[in-house]
Design a protein around this motif. Structure first.
Motif, PDB file in Angstrom:
ATOM      1  N   SER A 143      15.261  77.054 -15.268  1.00 45.76           N
ATOM      2  CA  SER A 143      13.720  76.896 -15.262  1.00 45.76           C
ATOM      3  C   SER A 143      13.286  77.601 -14.128  1.00 45.76           C
ATOM      4  O   SER A 143      12.030  77.803 -14.071  1.00 45.76           O
ATOM      5  CB  SER A 143      13.278  75.389 -14.960  1.00 45.76           C
ATOM      6  OG  SER A 143      13.950  74.885 -13.996  1.00 45.76           O
ATOM      7  N   ASP A 145      13.659  77.635 -10.929  1.00 52.02           N
ATOM      8  CA  ASP A 145      13.309  77.276  -9.525  1.00 52.02           C
ATOM      9  C   ASP A 145      14.789  76.621  -8.826  1.00 52.02           C
ATOM     10  O   ASP A 145      14.594  75.921  -7.771  1.00 52.02           O
ATOM     11  CB  ASP A 145      12.536  76.074  -9.421  1.00 52.02           C
ATOM     12  CG  ASP A 145      12.750  74.870 -10.482  1.00 52.02           C
ATOM     13  OD1 ASP A 145      13.919  75.193 -11.169  1.00 52.02           O
ATOM     14  OD2 ASP A 145      12.321  74.069 -10.544  1.00 52.02           O
ATOM     15  N   LYS A 155       9.033  80.251 -10.849  1.00 50.66           N
ATOM     16  CA  LYS A 155       8.134  79.429 -11.247  1.00 50.66           C
ATOM     17  C   LYS A 155       6.920  79.696 -10.286  1.00 50.66           C
ATOM     18  O   LYS A 155       5.302  79.544 -10.651  1.00 50.66           O
ATOM     19  CB  LYS A 155       8.395  77.920 -11.177  1.00 50.66           C
ATOM     20  CG  LYS A 155       9.148  77.451 -12.453  1.00 50.66           C
ATOM     21  CD  LYS A 155       9.331  76.091 -12.327  1.00 50.66           C
ATOM     22  CE  LYS A 155      10.156  75.545 -13.473  1.00 50.66           C
ATOM     23  NZ  LYS A 155       9.794  74.204 -13.528  1.00 50.66           N
ATOM     24  N   LYS A 198       6.586  80.030 -15.282  1.00 52.60           N
ATOM     25  CA  LYS A 198       5.570  79.907 -14.055  1.00 52.60           C
ATOM     26  C   LYS A 198       5.019  78.602 -14.630  1.00 52.60           C
ATOM     27  O   LYS A 198       4.814  78.387 -15.640  1.00 52.60           O
ATOM     28  CB  LYS A 198       4.563  81.158 -13.972  1.00 52.60           C
ATOM     29  CG  LYS A 198       5.297  82.175 -13.294  1.00 52.60           C
ATOM     30  CD  LYS A 198       4.309  83.388 -13.081  1.00 52.60           C
ATOM     31  CE  LYS A 198       4.876  84.612 -12.488  1.00 52.60           C
ATOM     32  NZ  LYS A 198       4.078  85.843 -12.514  1.00 52.60           N
ATOM     33  N   LYS A 199       4.570  77.964 -13.352  1.00 54.12           N
ATOM     34  CA  LYS A 199       3.898  76.730 -13.524  1.00 54.12           C
ATOM     35  C   LYS A 199       2.334  76.981 -14.251  1.00 54.12           C
ATOM     36  O   LYS A 199       1.689  77.695 -14.021  1.00 54.12           O
ATOM     37  CB  LYS A 199       3.661  75.821 -12.500  1.00 54.12           C
ATOM     38  CG  LYS A 199       4.868  75.300 -11.791  1.00 54.12           C
ATOM     39  CD  LYS A 199       4.874  74.903 -10.194  1.00 54.12           C
ATOM     40  CE  LYS A 199       6.162  74.206  -9.964  1.00 54.12           C
ATOM     41  NZ  LYS A 199       6.076  73.636  -8.614  1.00 54.12           N
TER      42      LYS A 199
END
Length: 199
Positions: A143, A145, A155, A198-199
């Motif tokens: 993911s 991170d 992220k 990215k968030k």
């Protein structure tokens, strides 16, 4: 700290390989007097190098998350080759010394290519997600991170697509560049894929 540990591990392995190669050449040349002298003078150094290889390698294995097959095979070979090298040189057994040296050279090649056959994955034709999985997951995680070996959290990255593609191609810090392994177009596609993390 992870980047420093990776550099320390690589340096120690290279010094160990050079020392083992030199001693093996002395053994093969039947220069046992010089070999015994060198072994006696480097006994403590060899113990330190062997310990550092195991400690730094273990640390990197632990910090790296789920290990790939090539990494597990590498660890198994190292655990066999260290005592084989010690016995081969101590007993003057040329076959064991040569096998252990070749084993360590093989392991070094496996580590550099991350492949048991020394073939880096041809990422030029791979889909972008496969490129990410093959080249990025070990440090950045699925993911983005994971932060292994000093890798940045993808992220939370504020880099533009172009900046990300440039880092992919040219590398930065401990991260190697992939220029030549992937095309600039694929680097841009990979940058787009990273943006989706990215968030």
């Amino acid at each position: 700290m992870d980047t420093g540990m990776l550099h320390l591990h690589t340096t120690v392995v290279i010094v160990f390989l050079l020392s083992l190669a030199f001693k093996t050449v002395l053994l093969l040349a039947n220069n046992t007097t010089l070999l015994d002298t060198v072994r006696a003078k480097t006994k403590v150094l060899e113990m330190i190098l062997g310990t550092l290889i195991l400690v730094t390698g273990g640390y990197l294995l632990f910090k790296g998350g789920h290990p790939a097959t090539w990494l597990m095979v590498k660890v198994a070979i190292v655990l066999v080759m260290i005592p084989m090298a010690i016995v081969g040189l101590k007993k003057g057994n040329k076959a064991l010394a040569v096998i252990s040296l070749l084993g360590f050279v093989y392991v070094y090649g496996v580590a550099e290519t991350r492949s048991l056959t020394f073939k880096k994955q041809d990422t030029a034709a791979s889909p972008v997600a496969e490129i990410y999985t093959a080249q990025c997951v070990r440090c950045h995680g699925e993911s983005g991170d994971a932060g292994q070996f000093g890798a940045k959290n993808l992220k939370e990255s504020t880099l533009s697509r172009e900046e990300t593609a440039q880092i992919i191609l040219n590398g930065k810090g401990a991260m190697p560049g992939f220029n030549g392994a992937i095309s600039p177009e694929k680097a841009n596609e990979l940058a787009d894929y990273i943006a989706t993390l990215k968030k």
